[in-house]
Design a protein around this motif. Structure first.
Motif, PDB file in Angstrom:
ATOM      1  N   ARG A 193       0.844  -1.369   0.015  1.00 21.13           N
ATOM      2  CA  ARG A 193       0.033  -0.033  -0.098  1.00 21.13           C
ATOM      3  C   ARG A 193       0.725   1.184  -0.134  1.00 21.13           C
ATOM      4  O   ARG A 193       1.884   1.167   0.576  1.00 21.13           O
ATOM      5  CB  ARG A 193      -0.645   0.173   1.159  1.00 21.13           C
ATOM      6  CG  ARG A 193      -1.624  -1.143   0.993  1.00 21.13           C
ATOM      7  CD  ARG A 193      -2.726  -1.193   2.407  1.00 21.13           C
ATOM      8  NE  ARG A 193      -3.656  -2.121   2.397  1.00 21.13           N
ATOM      9  CZ  ARG A 193      -4.267  -2.795   3.499  1.00 21.13           C
ATOM     10  NH1 ARG A 193      -3.870  -2.241   4.640  1.00 21.13           N
ATOM     11  NH2 ARG A 193      -4.979  -3.902   3.262  1.00 21.13           N
ATOM     12  N   LYS A 194       0.344   2.330  -0.536  1.00 17.94           N
ATOM     13  CA  LYS A 194       1.078   3.337  -0.684  1.00 17.94           C
ATOM     14  C   LYS A 194       1.433   4.051   0.727  1.00 17.94           C
ATOM     15  O   LYS A 194       0.760   3.902   1.646  1.00 17.94           O
ATOM     16  CB  LYS A 194       0.007   4.567  -1.223  1.00 17.94           C
ATOM     17  CG  LYS A 194       0.963   5.930  -1.615  1.00 17.94           C
ATOM     18  CD  LYS A 194      -0.066   6.918  -2.436  1.00 17.94           C
ATOM     19  CE  LYS A 194       0.963   7.887  -2.869  1.00 17.94           C
ATOM     20  NZ  LYS A 194      -0.040   9.025  -3.787  1.00 17.94           N
ATOM     21  N   GLY A 195       2.821   4.266   0.974  1.00 18.94           N
ATOM     22  CA  GLY A 195       3.333   4.816   2.290  1.00 18.94           C
ATOM     23  C   GLY A 195       3.315   3.793   3.226  1.00 18.94           C
ATOM     24  O   GLY A 195       3.862   3.990   4.348  1.00 18.94           O
ATOM     25  N   ALA A 196       3.453   2.386   2.884  1.00 20.02           N
ATOM     26  CA  ALA A 196       3.578   1.418   3.931  1.00 20.02           C
ATOM     27  C   ALA A 196       4.756   0.308   3.055  1.00 20.02           C
ATOM     28  O   ALA A 196       4.626   0.339   2.170  1.00 20.02           O
ATOM     29  CB  ALA A 196       2.361   0.589   4.240  1.00 20.02           C
ATOM     30  N   GLU A 197       5.059  -0.579   4.172  1.00 22.00           N
ATOM     31  CA  GLU A 197       6.046  -1.555   3.699  1.00 22.00           C
ATOM     32  C   GLU A 197       5.308  -2.647   3.196  1.00 22.00           C
ATOM     33  O   GLU A 197       4.126  -2.921   3.530  1.00 22.00           O
ATOM     34  CB  GLU A 197       6.755  -1.948   4.732  1.00 22.00           C
ATOM     35  CG  GLU A 197       7.869  -0.942   5.331  1.00 22.00           C
ATOM     36  CD  GLU A 197       9.120  -0.807   4.454  1.00 22.00           C
ATOM     37  OE1 GLU A 197       9.658  -1.793   3.764  1.00 22.00           O
ATOM     38  OE2 GLU A 197       9.219   0.452   4.264  1.00 22.00           O
ATOM     39  N   PRO A 198       5.739  -3.422   2.092  1.00 24.45           N
ATOM     40  CA  PRO A 198       5.097  -4.428   1.488  1.00 24.45           C
ATOM     41  C   PRO A 198       5.011  -5.687   2.754  1.00 24.45           C
ATOM     42  O   PRO A 198       5.921  -5.659   3.563  1.00 24.45           O
ATOM     43  CB  PRO A 198       6.123  -4.909   0.463  1.00 24.45           C
ATOM     44  CG  PRO A 198       7.048  -3.791   0.093  1.00 24.45           C
ATOM     45  CD  PRO A 198       7.112  -3.072   1.367  1.00 24.45           C
ATOM     46  N   ARG A 199       3.723  -6.281   2.513  1.00 22.08           N
ATOM     47  CA  ARG A 199       3.565  -7.549   3.532  1.00 22.08           C
ATOM     48  C   ARG A 199       3.396  -8.721   2.824  1.00 22.08           C
ATOM     49  O   ARG A 199       2.523  -8.668   1.925  1.00 22.08           O
ATOM     50  CB  ARG A 199       2.212  -7.067   4.199  1.00 22.08           C
ATOM     51  CG  ARG A 199       2.434  -6.226   5.423  1.00 22.08           C
ATOM     52  CD  ARG A 199       1.215  -6.006   6.155  1.00 22.08           C
ATOM     53  NE  ARG A 199       0.675  -7.020   6.820  1.00 22.08           N
ATOM     54  CZ  ARG A 199      -0.601  -7.115   7.161  1.00 22.08           C
ATOM     55  NH1 ARG A 199      -1.433  -6.237   7.332  1.00 22.08           N
ATOM     56  NH2 ARG A 199      -0.981  -8.469   7.740  1.00 22.08           N
TER      57      ARG A 199
END
Length: 180
Positions: free
Chosen positions: A15-21
């Motif tokens: 998601r935009k602005g978050a680390e990949p999960r």
């Protein structure tokens, strides 16, 4: 994501602005109930909301109507068929559902093929009469009713079998089929 049930698959969600999960999922067969709601209304009027048209829609609709008929003491006085939010599904199920309520008339015409090929098929009611072919019927639609649900609403309206109420539908009213 499709594959054999009970097998694992890993996906990454970003998601935009978050680390990949990274997520690990277990595949399963998802069965969606096509009769989203069914109840007997005041005055022994049945109400059935169809969420989509899948392989078991006609069977499930008949089951819901049979239960309502039993609850009403053997006879329904009318039916409200709610197709709001129904995106469509299988054409054959739309034809079968329409045929439940029609003793005669055209259900759907199929035309296609482009420049090289023109296929024209007309599906008509089977001609079988039942208590459903004379049951007073109201169909509710909205702007999220599309494809097969528009075909059902249109067939019932065009054959003078139902009052269609609600909002203008999505406007697809078509089905695509691939031909070799």
């Amino acid at each position: 994501l499709r594959g054999k049930p009970q097998t694992k698959i890993s996906i990454t969600v970003q998601r935009k602005g978050a680390e990949p999960r990274k997520l690990s999922l277990l595949r399963e067969v998802i069965n969606v109930e096509t009769v989203a709601q069914a109840k007997l209304l005041e005055g022994n009027v049945g109400y059935v909301r169809l969420s989509q048209f899948s392989a078991n829609t006609t069977r499930d609709l008949l089951g819901a109507l049979q239960a309502q008929r039993a609850q009403a003491g053997g006879k329904l006085q009318g039916l409200v068929l709610d197709l709001r939010g129904n995106p469509g599904g299988l054409l054959e199920q739309a034809i079968q559902v329409s045929d439940l309520f029609l003793s005669r008339g055209v259900i759907v015409k199929t035309v296609g093929g482009g420049d090289r090929q023109r296929i024209h098929e007309v599906k008509e009611a089977s001609g079988e009469s039942s208590d459903l072919t004379s049951l007073p019927l109201v169909v509710i639609v909205n702007n999220s009713s599309a494809s097969a649900s528009e075909i059902v609403a249109g067939a019932l309206k065009n054959n003078g079998r139902a009052l269609v109420i609600g909002r203008q539908t999505f406007g697809k009213g078509s089905v695509q089929v691939l031909h070799d």
